[in-house]
Design a protein around this motif. Structure first.
Motif, PDB file in Angstrom:
ATOM      1  N   SER A   1      33.102  35.532   5.364  1.00  0.00           N
ATOM      2  CA  SER A   1      32.576  36.648   4.576  1.00  0.00           C
ATOM      3  C   SER A   1      33.739  37.523   4.118  1.00  0.00           C
ATOM      4  O   SER A   1      34.888  37.312   4.502  1.00  0.00           O
ATOM      5  CB  SER A   1      31.606  37.471   5.425  1.00  0.00           C
ATOM      6  N   GLY A   2      33.439  38.528   3.331  1.00  0.00           N
ATOM      7  CA  GLY A   2      34.473  39.413   2.804  1.00  0.00           C
ATOM      8  C   GLY A   2      35.237  40.150   3.884  1.00  0.00           C
ATOM      9  O   GLY A   2      36.462  40.310   3.795  1.00  0.00           O
ATOM     10  N   ALA A   3      34.543  40.604   4.933  1.00  0.00           N
ATOM     11  CA  ALA A   3      35.212  41.348   6.008  1.00  0.00           C
ATOM     12  C   ALA A   3      36.181  40.453   6.771  1.00  0.00           C
ATOM     13  O   ALA A   3      37.300  40.859   7.087  1.00  0.00           O
ATOM     14  CB  ALA A   3      34.171  41.943   6.957  1.00  0.00           C
ATOM     15  N   VAL A   4      35.778  39.242   7.060  1.00  0.00           N
ATOM     16  CA  VAL A   4      36.636  38.316   7.801  1.00  0.00           C
ATOM     17  C   VAL A   4      37.860  37.953   6.957  1.00  0.00           C
ATOM     18  O   VAL A   4      38.986  37.930   7.462  1.00  0.00           O
ATOM     19  CB  VAL A   4      35.855  37.052   8.219  1.00  0.00           C
ATOM     20  N   ARG A   5      37.638  37.693   5.672  1.00  0.00           N
ATOM     21  CA  ARG A   5      38.764  37.413   4.786  1.00  0.00           C
ATOM     22  C   ARG A   5      39.742  38.584   4.752  1.00  0.00           C
ATOM     23  O   ARG A   5      40.952  38.391   4.796  1.00  0.00           O
ATOM     24  CB  ARG A   5      38.270  37.147   3.369  1.00  0.00           C
ATOM     25  N   GLY A   6      39.194  39.795   4.649  1.00  0.00           N
ATOM     26  CA  GLY A   6      40.041  40.990   4.608  1.00  0.00           C
ATOM     27  C   GLY A   6      40.865  41.156   5.870  1.00  0.00           C
ATOM     28  O   GLY A   6      42.062  41.472   5.807  1.00  0.00           O
ATOM     29  N   VAL A   7      40.234  40.946   7.026  1.00  0.00           N
ATOM     30  CA  VAL A   7      40.947  41.070   8.295  1.00  0.00           C
ATOM     31  C   VAL A   7      42.047  40.007   8.387  1.00  0.00           C
ATOM     32  O   VAL A   7      43.184  40.306   8.769  1.00  0.00           O
ATOM     33  CB  VAL A   7      39.975  40.963   9.498  1.00  0.00           C
TER      34      VAL A   7
ATOM     35  N   THR B   1      44.896  40.835   6.000  1.00  0.00           N
ATOM     36  CA  THR B   1      45.668  41.950   6.551  1.00  0.00           C
ATOM     37  C   THR B   1      46.572  41.466   7.671  1.00  0.00           C
ATOM     38  O   THR B   1      47.756  41.833   7.726  1.00  0.00           O
ATOM     39  CB  THR B   1      44.723  43.062   7.066  1.00  0.00           C
TER      40      THR B   1
ATOM     41  N   LEU C   1      40.806  46.272  14.105  1.00  0.00           N
ATOM     42  CA  LEU C   1      40.146  45.516  13.035  1.00  0.00           C
ATOM     43  C   LEU C   1      39.226  44.443  13.607  1.00  0.00           C
ATOM     44  O   LEU C   1      38.103  44.249  13.125  1.00  0.00           O
ATOM     45  CB  LEU C   1      41.181  44.870  12.114  1.00  0.00           C
TER      46      LEU C   1
ATOM     47  N   ARG D   1      36.195  46.247  15.080  1.00  0.00           N
ATOM     48  CA  ARG D   1      35.368  46.909  14.060  1.00  0.00           C
ATOM     49  C   ARG D   1      34.643  45.901  13.171  1.00  0.00           C
ATOM     50  O   ARG D   1      33.464  46.074  12.882  1.00  0.00           O
ATOM     51  CB  ARG D   1      36.262  47.818  13.213  1.00  0.00           C
ATOM     52  N   TYR D   2      35.345  44.880  12.717  1.00  0.00           N
ATOM     53  CA  TYR D   2      34.771  43.983  11.715  1.00  0.00           C
ATOM     54  C   TYR D   2      34.371  42.608  12.243  1.00  0.00           C
ATOM     55  O   TYR D   2      33.580  41.921  11.599  1.00  0.00           O
ATOM     56  CB  TYR D   2      35.749  43.799  10.553  1.00  0.00           C
ATOM     57  N   LEU D   3      34.919  42.187  13.356  1.00  0.00           N
ATOM     58  CA  LEU D   3      34.641  40.839  13.857  1.00  0.00           C
ATOM     59  C   LEU D   3      33.927  40.841  15.201  1.00  0.00           C
ATOM     60  O   LEU D   3      33.779  39.791  15.828  1.00  0.00           O
ATOM     61  CB  LEU D   3      35.940  40.034  13.972  1.00  0.00           C
TER      62      LEU D   3
END
Length: 165
Positions: free
Chosen positions: A66-72, A75, A122, A125-127
């Motif tokens: 998903s977008g959050a996992v890609r972003g993490v 980063t 991160l 928070r996101y994963l």
């Protein structure tokens, strides 16, 4: 008056060496400086492997994330690569015994600590990564290292006399 520990000439005030032996002793890396040198080598290896592993996971599973996992992951890739490049530059300063080394080594230590904290945050928070003992121990280990090496690089006479170019 004390005598030099290398030869029988009179030692300089508040020193173990005479002027000639002191110039030879501080011309090369020695004493406790071997440990930061090993730390630099470990930083290079660990961050290169972390960046490659993150890139592999990202490329192999990009469509599934998903977008959050890609972003993490992106980063992490940028931060690990940045720390690798910084460690590479600091290693070159270390080898060449440059005057800028103590400041940049301290900066690298602080960057590494911040990277670990940000990575854990991160992930939490996101994963949904749990704040468990295994996840917090690397931060504690790095914090201990920071508390040891920052004062050493600020106060040490060997550091001040070795990194002079």
């Amino acid at each position: 008056m004390a005598t030099c520990i290398e030869c029988d000439n009179p030692a300089q005030p508040d020193a173990d060496y005479c002027a000639q032996c002191e110039a030879k002793a501080f011309k090369r890396i020695g004493g406790w400086l071997y440990l930061p040198a090993l730390g630099l080598l470990a930083t290079l290896v660990i961050n290169a492997s972390s960046a490659f592993y993150t890139l592999k996971v990202l490329l192999d599973n990009y469509a599934w994330f998903s977008g959050a996992v890609r972003g993490v992951l992106l980063t992490e890739l940028v931060l690990f690569s940045g720390l690798f490049l910084l460690a590479l530059y600091v290693s070159s300063l270390f080898i060449r015994k440059k005057r800028q080394l103590p400041r940049l080594y301290i900066g690298m230590l602080l960057y590494g600590l911040a990277l670990l904290c940000l990575d854990l945050w991160l992930g939490h928070r996101y994963l949904d990564v749990a704040l468990s003992y295994e996840n917090v121990v690397p931060i504690g280990r790095t914090l201990i290292s920071v508390c040891i090496w920052i004062p050493y690089f600020i106060v040490s006479v060997r550091v001040k006399r070795t990194f002079i170019y």
